[in-house]
Write a protein that holds these residues in place. Structure first.
Motif, PDB file in Angstrom:
ATOM      1  N   ALA A 209     -40.006  11.459   5.453  1.00  0.00           N
ATOM      2  CA  ALA A 209     -40.940  10.463   6.078  1.00  0.00           C
ATOM      3  C   ALA A 209     -40.417   9.598   7.035  1.00  0.00           C
ATOM      4  O   ALA A 209     -41.033   9.093   7.872  1.00  0.00           O
ATOM      5  N   PHE A 210     -39.269   9.123   6.655  1.00  0.00           N
ATOM      6  CA  PHE A 210     -38.638   8.246   7.486  1.00  0.00           C
ATOM      7  C   PHE A 210     -37.296   8.684   8.180  1.00  0.00           C
ATOM      8  O   PHE A 210     -37.264   8.088   9.302  1.00  0.00           O
ATOM      9  N   CYS A 211     -36.647   9.686   7.974  1.00  0.00           N
ATOM     10  CA  CYS A 211     -35.479  10.391   8.588  1.00  0.00           C
ATOM     11  C   CYS A 211     -35.916  11.335   9.151  1.00  0.00           C
ATOM     12  O   CYS A 211     -36.513  12.341   8.708  1.00  0.00           O
ATOM     13  N   LYS A 212     -35.449  11.576  10.732  1.00  0.00           N
ATOM     14  CA  LYS A 212     -35.750  12.604  11.505  1.00  0.00           C
ATOM     15  C   LYS A 212     -34.687  13.014  11.998  1.00  0.00           C
ATOM     16  O   LYS A 212     -33.586  12.402  12.008  1.00  0.00           O
ATOM     17  N   ARG A 213     -34.737  14.109  13.022  1.00  0.00           N
ATOM     18  CA  ARG A 213     -33.778  14.719  13.467  1.00  0.00           C
ATOM     19  C   ARG A 213     -33.010  13.385  14.593  1.00  0.00           C
ATOM     20  O   ARG A 213     -33.709  12.775  15.198  1.00  0.00           O
ATOM     21  N   GLY A 214     -31.621  13.226  14.548  1.00  0.00           N
ATOM     22  CA  GLY A 214     -30.832  12.371  15.201  1.00  0.00           C
ATOM     23  C   GLY A 214     -30.488  11.324  14.320  1.00  0.00           C
ATOM     24  O   GLY A 214     -29.479  10.576  14.675  1.00  0.00           O
ATOM     25  N   ASP A 215     -31.274  10.966  13.124  1.00  0.00           N
ATOM     26  CA  ASP A 215     -30.855   9.908  12.315  1.00  0.00           C
ATOM     27  C   ASP A 215     -29.651  10.281  11.425  1.00  0.00           C
ATOM     28  O   ASP A 215     -29.343  11.569  11.445  1.00  0.00           O
ATOM     29  N   ILE A 227     -33.591  15.678  -3.951  1.00  0.00           N
ATOM     30  CA  ILE A 227     -32.950  14.935  -2.855  1.00  0.00           C
ATOM     31  C   ILE A 227     -32.505  16.074  -1.977  1.00  0.00           C
ATOM     32  O   ILE A 227     -32.713  15.660  -0.526  1.00  0.00           O
ATOM     33  N   GLN A 228     -31.886  17.055  -2.267  1.00  0.00           N
ATOM     34  CA  GLN A 228     -31.315  17.962  -1.296  1.00  0.00           C
ATOM     35  C   GLN A 228     -32.413  18.694  -0.571  1.00  0.00           C
ATOM     36  O   GLN A 228     -32.131  18.774   0.765  1.00  0.00           O
ATOM     37  N   LYS A 229     -33.436  18.868  -1.066  1.00  0.00           N
ATOM     38  CA  LYS A 229     -34.696  19.510  -0.423  1.00  0.00           C
ATOM     39  C   LYS A 229     -35.239  18.455   0.682  1.00  0.00           C
ATOM     40  O   LYS A 229     -35.517  18.980   1.957  1.00  0.00           O
ATOM     41  N   GLY A 230     -35.057  17.196   0.311  1.00  0.00           N
ATOM     42  CA  GLY A 230     -35.440  16.227   1.223  1.00  0.00           C
ATOM     43  C   GLY A 230     -34.578  15.967   2.278  1.00  0.00           C
ATOM     44  O   GLY A 230     -35.334  15.733   3.640  1.00  0.00           O
ATOM     45  N   LEU A 231     -33.283  15.904   2.174  1.00  0.00           N
ATOM     46  CA  LEU A 231     -32.417  15.907   3.148  1.00  0.00           C
ATOM     47  C   LEU A 231     -32.505  17.205   4.061  1.00  0.00           C
ATOM     48  O   LEU A 231     -32.597  16.842   5.204  1.00  0.00           O
ATOM     49  N   SER A 234     -35.377  16.732   6.417  1.00  0.00           N
ATOM     50  CA  SER A 234     -35.587  15.688   7.407  1.00  0.00           C
ATOM     51  C   SER A 234     -34.970  16.025   8.823  1.00  0.00           C
ATOM     52  O   SER A 234     -35.072  15.542   9.649  1.00  0.00           O
ATOM     53  N   ARG A 235     -33.989  17.200   8.635  1.00  0.00           N
ATOM     54  CA  ARG A 235     -33.353  17.690   9.821  1.00  0.00           C
ATOM     55  C   ARG A 235     -32.431  16.669  10.426  1.00  0.00           C
ATOM     56  O   ARG A 235     -31.965  16.645  11.677  1.00  0.00           O
ATOM     57  N   SER A 236     -32.055  15.445   9.691  1.00  0.00           N
ATOM     58  CA  SER A 236     -31.032  14.412  10.179  1.00  0.00           C
ATOM     59  C   SER A 236     -29.712  15.007   9.943  1.00  0.00           C
ATOM     60  O   SER A 236     -29.147  16.047   9.425  1.00  0.00           O
ATOM     61  N   THR A 237     -28.770  14.129  10.593  1.00  0.00           N
ATOM     62  CA  THR A 237     -27.086  14.574  10.501  1.00  0.00           C
ATOM     63  C   THR A 237     -26.832  14.083   8.971  1.00  0.00           C
ATOM     64  O   THR A 237     -26.840  12.719   8.673  1.00  0.00           O
ATOM     65  N   ILE A 238     -26.426  14.840   8.058  1.00  0.00           N
ATOM     66  CA  ILE A 238     -25.968  14.540   6.965  1.00  0.00           C
ATOM     67  C   ILE A 238     -24.702  14.392   6.820  1.00  0.00           C
ATOM     68  O   ILE A 238     -23.814  15.300   7.281  1.00  0.00           O
ATOM     69  N   LEU A 267     -27.194   3.594  19.156  1.00  0.00           N
ATOM     70  CA  LEU A 267     -27.371   3.280  17.559  1.00  0.00           C
ATOM     71  C   LEU A 267     -28.691   4.002  17.268  1.00  0.00           C
ATOM     72  O   LEU A 267     -29.713   4.180  17.929  1.00  0.00           O
ATOM     73  N   THR A 268     -28.561   4.444  15.983  1.00  0.00           N
ATOM     74  CA  THR A 268     -29.441   5.427  15.134  1.00  0.00           C
ATOM     75  C   THR A 268     -30.032   4.477  14.124  1.00  0.00           C
ATOM     76  O   THR A 268     -29.297   3.990  13.595  1.00  0.00           O
ATOM     77  N   ARG A 269     -31.246   5.307  13.480  1.00  0.00           N
ATOM     78  CA  ARG A 269     -31.389   4.811  12.202  1.00  0.00           C
ATOM     79  C   ARG A 269     -30.536   5.476  11.360  1.00  0.00           C
ATOM     80  O   ARG A 269     -30.230   6.588  11.120  1.00  0.00           O
ATOM     81  N   ARG A 270     -29.984   4.563  10.198  1.00  0.00           N
ATOM     82  CA  ARG A 270     -28.933   5.233   9.338  1.00  0.00           C
ATOM     83  C   ARG A 270     -29.528   4.898   7.796  1.00  0.00           C
ATOM     84  O   ARG A 270     -30.003   3.812   7.451  1.00  0.00           O
ATOM     85  N   PHE A 271     -29.275   5.572   6.619  1.00  0.00           N
ATOM     86  CA  PHE A 271     -29.735   5.572   5.542  1.00  0.00           C
ATOM     87  C   PHE A 271     -28.245   5.949   4.626  1.00  0.00           C
ATOM     88  O   PHE A 271     -27.578   6.971   5.096  1.00  0.00           O
ATOM     89  N   ILE A 272     -28.426   5.261   3.465  1.00  0.00           N
ATOM     90  CA  ILE A 272     -27.817   5.671   2.238  1.00  0.00           C
ATOM     91  C   ILE A 272     -28.721   6.381   1.128  1.00  0.00           C
ATOM     92  O   ILE A 272     -29.643   5.484   0.849  1.00  0.00           O
ATOM     93  N   VAL A 273     -28.488   7.650   0.629  1.00  0.00           N
ATOM     94  CA  VAL A 273     -29.191   8.088  -0.378  1.00  0.00           C
ATOM     95  C   VAL A 273     -28.427   8.432  -1.839  1.00  0.00           C
ATOM     96  O   VAL A 273     -27.384   9.050  -1.411  1.00  0.00           O
ATOM     97  N   SER A 274     -29.048   7.674  -2.589  1.00  0.00           N
ATOM     98  CA  SER A 274     -28.106   7.835  -4.111  1.00  0.00           C
ATOM     99  C   SER A 274     -29.029   7.812  -5.224  1.00  0.00           C
ATOM    100  O   SER A 274     -30.665   7.722  -4.914  1.00  0.00           O
TER     101      SER A 274
END
Length: 536
Positions: A209-215, A227-231, A234-238, A267-274
């Protein structure tokens, strides 16, 4: 000769006029000058190349104009069968199975799965008539079977009916749903909260919902399958950091920033997931350090507290209460309503902006039916009980410490879980070196870090998965025979990004007495010793 030239003059004049008209028309086309310069340059430098290009253009036009669906009616590419041969081929054909057939061990395990007769709780009764101590269910707070919750749920059932019959955005939202969201936000100290009707789908909907391609998402290598499925969605860079290793996390964050400056990237949107308490092994995140690194490198933090919410902290608020970190420091705080509040589904708490965005972009929220009203009432009552009865969590921790005091001293097992985690993972270990022991990778390189683009660590733990699972199942069966219901931690083989070492998973409950927990822990200890001693 002059007569011949005179007779051809009209033809030459026509050709000259046609060429001039064609040239004028061609140069009116946008980009024609570039094509003309390319053709002139190509022909002057390599005339053979021009001929080849003309042939290729003619071939391409011919291919496009030729019908590709034209059937070959000659029959020269077909084998003629008579009716008898066709029947034989049909009889011999065997379709591929939809799934890999179960092994004998897996089939036996399914056939012998214990089934509870009647209500679940700390000491349920099985269909075979045997009453067991339940150390398999996530009934951490012991609210399953709570009489006050049962009474209010019955009243809600009589008032609202059973189901919502629609997603929250399509007339599925009821007043008890909104009250539960308010209760969760007030309980955690956030601006707002949103509830989902399915626990697994909560985090796997929040992330995309928040993380998109390019993030950019930096995730722990030990995160759970949801969480793995959510990642993936998202199609984001992991980018990955070593499991629960804050130094590895900081190194990955530094590397990402250096690469961005070197390549002068935007600058892109960046997230830490744990996770708060990791579902795979029961270890616990260092939340203060996560928040520190989040602020230092300008990231947003998504924390999955599906296990830790309702199980740690003075009143069950999770890691934010345990570490005295304001919940507002976590951008998206995700939790389970099933594990700690004896309901179902999950929630995400955060700012008003975070919550409102999910109401129109959270896939599970938008497309799944809303939570049954009676379970919303049960969850709200559960929060009220945790608020007013902090002794529940202190009793839970006393039980956890009592179990750990027994298991930590056993030579044939290892416990990777955090000392405060009510979900305890236990690995089998033989006293003498055998193929069951974890094998270090050959030629380890202590100065080389794991590749952040791969979820596989630099030196993955080596183990015999099939053999360990077989031994652990024998231990589960032995403990059940002695009146203690435990379970192996179940995995989706071939679907998870990393191989997780087989383990027995114990779930400690505040509804059990300390004496019950000590007795059950001794049964588990004896089962380990008995099964492992057979293989020496």
């Amino acid at each position: 000769m002059s007569a011949t030239s005179t007779s051809l003059e009209p033809l030459f004049s026509f050709l000259s006029d046609s060429y001039s008209t064609l040239e004028t028309t061609f140069y009116k086309i946008p980009g024609s000058a570039v094509i003309a310069r390319y053709v002139k340059s190509s022909h002057r430098n390599d005339p053979g190349r021009t001929v080849l290009e003309i042939i290729l253009i003619i071939f391409a036009i011919r291919t496009l104009l030729q019908s590709r669906t034209r059937a070959d009616n000659s029959g020269k590419h077909f084998i003629a069968f008579d009716e008898r041969e066709i029947d034989e081929l049909v009889d011999e054909w065997v379709p591929e199975p939809l799934a890999v057939p179960l092994s004998q061990r897996e089939q036996t395990e399914l056939d012998n799965m214990p089934i509870i007769s009647g209500p679940t709780g700390p000491k349920p009764k099985l269909t075979n008539g045997k009453t067991v101590v339940n150390m398999a269910s996530y009934n951490f707070t012991g609210l399953a079977g709570n009489e006050a919750i049962k009474e209010s749920s019955i009243e809600a059932l009589q008032k609202y009916g059973l189901g919502s019959c629609g997603p929250p955005g399509f007339y599925g939202t009821q007043d008890v749903h909104m009250k539960l969201e308010e209760d969760i936000a007030d309980f955690l100290g956030t601006e707002a909260a949103i509830i989902y009707s399915q626990g697994f789908s909560t985090i796997s909907s929040v992330i995309p919902a928040f993380c998109k391609r390019g993030d950019i998402i930096v995730a722990d290598r030990g995160v759970n399958f949801a969480i793995q499925k959510g990642l993936q969605m998202s199609r984001s860079t992991i980018r990955w950091y070593d499991h629960n290793d804050m130094k590895s996390l900081e190194l990955v964050l530094e590397t990402i920033e250096k690469d961005r400056r070197k390549k002068k990237g935007p600058l892109t949107r960046r997230f830490i997931v744990s996770e708060g308490i990791f579902d795979h092994d029961g270890s616990m995140s260092d939340l203060p350090k996560l928040v520190e690194l989040k602020h230092k490198y300008k990231y947003r933090l998504i924390l999955d507290e599906s296990v830790s919410f309702g199980s740690v902290g003075r009143t069950g608020r999770g890691l934010t209460e345990l570490y005295n970190v304001p919940a507002s420091q976590v951008d998206m705080l995700v939790g389970s309503l099933a594990n700690g509040l004896t309901a179902c589904g999950g929630f995400c708490a955060g700012t008003d902006v975070v919550v409102k965005h999910q109401r129109i972009n959270g896939t599970s929220f938008v497309f799944s039916a809303a939570m049954p009203p009676l379970l919303s009432v049960a969850a709200s009552d559960g929060i009220s009980i945790l608020r007013s009865t902090p002794s529940i969590l202190s009793n839970l921790q006393d039980n956890v410490h009592a179990v750990r005091a027994i298991l930590d001293k056993v030579d044939c097992m290892t416990v990777p879980s955090h000392p405060a985690s009510p979900m305890i993972h236990v690995h089998v270990r033989l006293p003498s070196p055998t193929h069951l022991l974890p094998v270090a990778s050959p030629n380890p390189s202590p100065h080389k870090h794991s590749n952040p683009t791969s979820p596989i660590p630099k030196d993955p733990e080596q183990f015999d998965e099939e053999l360990e699972e077989r031994i652990l199942q024998e231990i589960v069966d032995e403990a059940l025979a002695q009146g203690v219901m435990i379970t192996r931690a179940k995995r989706l083989k071939g679907l998870e990004l990393t191989k997780v070492r087989p383990a027995i998973r114990l779930a400690i409950s505040a509804a059990l007495s300390k004496k019950d927990c000590e007795k059950a822990a001794n049964v588990v200890k004896a089962a380990f010793i008995k099964v492992v001693s057979k293989r020496r």
